[in-house]
Design a protein around this motif. Sequence first.
Motif, PDB file in Angstrom:
ATOM      1  N   UNK A  14     -20.530 -13.359 -18.354  1.00 44.95           N
ATOM      2  CA  UNK A  14     -21.282 -12.243 -17.790  1.00 44.95           C
ATOM      3  C   UNK A  14     -20.333 -11.285 -17.097  1.00 44.95           C
ATOM      4  N   UNK A  15     -20.315 -10.097 -17.533  1.00 48.34           N
ATOM      5  CA  UNK A  15     -19.424  -9.146 -16.888  1.00 48.34           C
ATOM      6  C   UNK A  15     -19.901  -7.737 -17.159  1.00 48.34           C
ATOM      7  N   UNK A  16     -19.417  -6.832 -16.414  1.00 50.73           N
ATOM      8  CA  UNK A  16     -19.716  -5.428 -16.594  1.00 50.73           C
ATOM      9  C   UNK A  16     -18.783  -4.699 -15.654  1.00 50.73           C
ATOM     10  N   UNK A  17     -18.514  -3.455 -15.965  1.00 51.67           N
ATOM     11  CA  UNK A  17     -17.668  -2.726 -15.027  1.00 51.67           C
ATOM     12  C   UNK A  17     -18.281  -2.827 -13.636  1.00 51.67           C
ATOM     13  N   UNK A  18     -17.496  -3.199 -12.691  1.00 54.27           N
ATOM     14  CA  UNK A  18     -18.006  -3.294 -11.331  1.00 54.27           C
ATOM     15  C   UNK A  18     -18.592  -4.639 -10.987  1.00 54.27           C
ATOM     16  N   UNK A  19     -18.862  -5.429 -11.995  1.00 52.49           N
ATOM     17  CA  UNK A  19     -19.388  -6.771 -11.744  1.00 52.49           C
ATOM     18  C   UNK A  19     -18.283  -7.607 -11.130  1.00 52.49           C
ATOM     19  N   UNK A  20     -18.540  -8.213  -9.998  1.00 53.28           N
ATOM     20  CA  UNK A  20     -17.446  -8.938  -9.358  1.00 53.28           C
ATOM     21  C   UNK A  20     -17.058 -10.170 -10.165  1.00 53.28           C
ATOM     22  N   UNK A  21     -15.803 -10.506 -10.135  1.00 55.97           N
ATOM     23  CA  UNK A  21     -15.394 -11.739 -10.798  1.00 55.97           C
ATOM     24  C   UNK A  21     -15.973 -12.883  -9.985  1.00 55.97           C
ATOM     25  N   UNK A  22     -16.297 -13.935 -10.676  1.00 57.52           N
ATOM     26  CA  UNK A  22     -17.055 -14.980 -10.026  1.00 57.52           C
ATOM     27  C   UNK A  22     -16.265 -16.278  -9.983  1.00 57.52           C
ATOM     28  N   UNK A  23     -15.922 -16.697  -8.799  1.00 61.49           N
ATOM     29  CA  UNK A  23     -15.152 -17.934  -8.684  1.00 61.49           C
ATOM     30  C   UNK A  23     -15.897 -19.131  -9.227  1.00 61.49           C
ATOM     31  N   UNK A  24     -17.223 -19.088  -9.127  1.00 64.41           N
ATOM     32  CA  UNK A  24     -17.989 -20.217  -9.635  1.00 64.41           C
ATOM     33  C   UNK A  24     -17.803 -20.331 -11.140  1.00 64.41           C
ATOM     34  N   UNK A  25     -17.885 -19.175 -11.783  1.00 63.45           N
ATOM     35  CA  UNK A  25     -17.728 -19.163 -13.232  1.00 63.45           C
ATOM     36  C   UNK A  25     -16.371 -19.708 -13.649  1.00 63.45           C
ATOM     37  N   UNK A  26     -15.349 -19.282 -12.957  1.00 63.11           N
ATOM     38  CA  UNK A  26     -14.031 -19.700 -13.417  1.00 63.11           C
ATOM     39  C   UNK A  26     -13.729 -21.150 -13.070  1.00 63.11           C
ATOM     40  N   UNK A  27     -14.328 -21.612 -12.006  1.00 62.22           N
ATOM     41  CA  UNK A  27     -14.150 -23.024 -11.699  1.00 62.22           C
ATOM     42  C   UNK A  27     -14.739 -23.865 -12.832  1.00 62.22           C
ATOM     43  N   UNK A  28     -15.884 -23.454 -13.270  1.00 63.61           N
ATOM     44  CA  UNK A  28     -16.549 -24.135 -14.366  1.00 63.61           C
ATOM     45  C   UNK A  28     -15.716 -24.051 -15.647  1.00 63.61           C
ATOM     46  N   UNK A  29     -15.222 -22.868 -15.899  1.00 66.21           N
ATOM     47  CA  UNK A  29     -14.410 -22.637 -17.090  1.00 66.21           C
ATOM     48  C   UNK A  29     -13.182 -23.540 -17.111  1.00 66.21           C
ATOM     49  N   UNK A  30     -12.617 -23.731 -15.954  1.00 69.82           N
ATOM     50  CA  UNK A  30     -11.464 -24.604 -15.857  1.00 69.82           C
ATOM     51  C   UNK A  30     -11.819 -26.012 -16.315  1.00 69.82           C
ATOM     52  N   UNK A  31     -12.989 -26.457 -15.933  1.00 71.54           N
ATOM     53  CA  UNK A  31     -13.447 -27.768 -16.366  1.00 71.54           C
ATOM     54  C   UNK A  31     -13.632 -27.829 -17.867  1.00 71.54           C
ATOM     55  N   UNK A  32     -14.263 -26.831 -18.407  1.00 69.61           N
ATOM     56  CA  UNK A  32     -14.451 -26.745 -19.853  1.00 69.61           C
ATOM     57  C   UNK A  32     -13.104 -26.835 -20.560  1.00 69.61           C
ATOM     58  N   UNK A  33     -12.173 -26.058 -20.051  1.00 69.74           N
ATOM     59  CA  UNK A  33     -10.861 -25.994 -20.667  1.00 69.74           C
ATOM     60  C   UNK A  33     -10.167 -27.337 -20.653  1.00 69.74           C
ATOM     61  N   UNK A  34     -10.287 -28.001 -19.559  1.00 67.67           N
ATOM     62  CA  UNK A  34      -9.635 -29.296 -19.401  1.00 67.67           C
ATOM     63  C   UNK A  34     -10.070 -30.264 -20.499  1.00 67.67           C
ATOM     64  N   UNK A  35     -11.346 -30.271 -20.777  1.00 69.13           N
ATOM     65  CA  UNK A  35     -11.857 -31.190 -21.787  1.00 69.13           C
ATOM     66  C   UNK A  35     -11.557 -30.684 -23.198  1.00 69.13           C
ATOM     67  N   UNK A  36     -11.700 -29.396 -23.389  1.00 68.30           N
ATOM     68  CA  UNK A  36     -11.453 -28.816 -24.712  1.00 68.30           C
ATOM     69  C   UNK A  36     -10.013 -29.081 -25.134  1.00 68.30           C
ATOM     70  N   UNK A  37      -9.141 -29.045 -24.184  1.00 68.91           N
ATOM     71  CA  UNK A  37      -7.727 -29.312 -24.441  1.00 68.91           C
ATOM     72  C   UNK A  37      -7.537 -30.666 -25.113  1.00 68.91           C
ATOM     73  N   UNK A  38      -8.273 -31.643 -24.674  1.00 67.29           N
ATOM     74  CA  UNK A  38      -8.128 -32.995 -25.214  1.00 67.29           C
ATOM     75  C   UNK A  38      -8.550 -33.081 -26.671  1.00 67.29           C
ATOM     76  N   UNK A  39      -9.381 -32.152 -27.093  1.00 64.86           N
ATOM     77  CA  UNK A  39      -9.917 -32.255 -28.452  1.00 64.86           C
ATOM     78  C   UNK A  39      -9.457 -31.126 -29.353  1.00 64.86           C
ATOM     79  N   UNK A  40      -8.497 -30.370 -28.872  1.00 62.04           N
ATOM     80  CA  UNK A  40      -7.997 -29.257 -29.650  1.00 62.04           C
ATOM     81  C   UNK A  40      -9.106 -28.266 -30.017  1.00 62.04           C
TER      82      UNK A  40
END
Lengths: 360, 360
Positions: free
Chosen positions: A85-111
Amino acid sequence: MAGGSYRATDNGQMEERSHVNLKQLSQMLGLSQTTVSRALNGYPEVNRETRERVLKAVRETGYRPNKAAQRLATGKAGSIGLVMPTAPGHPSDVHFSEFLTGLGEEALRHDFHFVLTPADPNDEVGALKRLAASGNVDALFITYMRGHDPRLEMLKSLSIPFLVHGRSFGTEPDYPYLDIDNEAAFYDATKLLLQLGHKRFALLNGPIYLDFAIRRKNGVTAALAERGLTLNEACVSHTAMTDEQGLFAMERILQLDERPTAILCSSTVLALGAVRAINQAKLKLGEDISLIAHDDVLTLLKPENFTVPLTTTRSSLRAAGVRVAERLIGEIKQLDTFPEQELWKTELIVRASTGVAPAE
Amino acid sequence: MAGGSYRATDNGQMEERSHVNLKQLSQMLGLSQTTVSRALNGYPEVNRETRERVLKAVRETGYRPNKAAQRLATGKAGSIGLVMPTAPGHPSDVHFSEFLTGLGEEALRHDFHFVLTPADPNDEVGALKRLAASGNVDALFITYMRGHDPRLEMLKSLSIPFLVHGRSFGTEPDYPYLDIDNEAAFYDATKLLLQLGHKRFALLNGPIYLDFAIRRKNGVTAALAERGLTLNEACVSHTAMTDEQGLFAMERILQLDERPTAILCSSTVLALGAVRAINQAKLKLGEDISLIAHDDVLTLLKPENFTVPLTTTRSSLRAAGVRVAERLIGEIKQLDTFPEQELWKTELIVRASTGVAPAE
DNA sequence: GTGAGTAGCCAAAGCGCTTTGAGAAATGAG
DNA sequence: CTCATTTCTCAAAGCGCTTTGGCTACTCAC
């Protein structure tokens, strides 16, 4: 053989240049594309020796199958799609990126990788549709659920697996989700404050159309109702989850005649602002006023690092990300069947920001 | 005609089901795939009427070209690839997500998406290679540049366009980049503090292998050298950019015999921890000790919201994201030629955290 | 020696799109 | 009326992979 170094040579030597394709590879080996493909994908009907030859050649050439072609042929692409979710002026969301980091961590294991489609928050349905129709993703994932979320119907009509982070209040829960028990969390938190003698409550919540906000408010209301209390609407704020909004809301609430003594915050980010307002009002956190925040375990904002450490309901957003990826990837690979619906309990962790209600 | 509702009917009615493909669409219209494809992609040799008929049918059927097929056929995929540095235990990084938000904002305007490959920070070269070879991305982008960064050679050998955010110290700058003038920023900041009479400096910096950290340190050193001063290595810390590391580093530095009076921080995140340490030591920020931080304009951490507002060198990371996306997309679409290399100046914004050096 | 069975390989079709190289129809010039 | 042009449309090839459905040897049992 002179000239361009690192190019394929007659004797089947490897090349360093990136794009070798199946055809070339199979020609080098004197095999058919079929056999090479099978060798690579672990089919049984390939001679052990042949397979090893193939594998060796792959290593030497640095051959990588073209994902787009693979995708086209199989329908699988090793990627999960999500809308950012984004738009010009939409603040970056720490919650979103924290979650994304988790996703990434697992995705990494499975290529696996993700395909991120940025979308205006008002056009998420459209963005999802595009993503699904693009044929570039094997599964979809949505979050920031709303009450009666229109995306659910859309997803169900698609033939692509999906997983919901959160739930949609007011919708039949007949879809796969992973959520935390927001209502119980805030019910418990409220109850703790009640036991400490607090009677006047405030709630700094997220936008009211979001599912978690609805449920958290319900949790608070339910706990209060058990004591015959109600939540004064003037003491409730529904805002974006930023520290500034927390500051504004708290400032406003502190000016009320019957000032609340117990504050519930939907995020440590909101609490950051709220605490600032409390300090500015020269009130002592944990004495004059008590506060419990929900802690998503954000890397940047640890409740124990506040000047007065915060009492929190805790559930790691990052862990949720890991789990979501795990389930989605599992489903794509058709590994296990996971429970369709998971509801995680939160932990209530008491620190210094909560104390006995001040005498009247 | 009975049976499954929402399916294509003989009279060319639309269908609600998602996957119509070119073939079906062209059959409905009684046209060849060629013509439909051309009509959609804006080729001139299509009759105006025909084009309108096609467009109408597209709207009605909700037809979306399959991206994988498009990719395979054209070599373009409308996506830019980036490696997301992550690993179990690796903290989520607000800087990264702030940047990502900027990328997203711009990508949204062009209907692009990203492919995010999570990768262990130690295998970024490999991850990039995979991403490029997968054929799933049109361009690559890298950040968190290191001194003598090995990824540069690799990228240059690929035939895919790329853009670097940052630079690589010690490497010939013969690659396209977007960077801020880190050296000048810290040179200016140091100079300001020198003018205020400070003599003993400390630097809370990012990991020393990162390019920006190297340059910032150089900036400080250069400014000090002009006054015949040197930077005491005991007063320099190179750590991950988290508030906790900022706290630890500052605590350690404050215990030194010759305590510095001027602190430079590579991020407001580090500053967050540093300020906490300063408060705990009962020192007054802006009086006993001055601090200047680099401000990436993080949504969550505004220097003006610190109890004592911070003097900063400012450059929006998000704006950089927008610009990077703009350039990369422009290159893919072969729109304009952009300047190969951009170096943005930072702004020095004076707030309350800097003051005249205390008397000896 | 014959037939069934198996192991190992291959040719070719197909995924959904773009693009090349032509062809048919319509127009204009002589 | 004819020939050259232009305008619009199409069939077919090809992008790089997987997968279906054989085919060829070879083994083994009878």
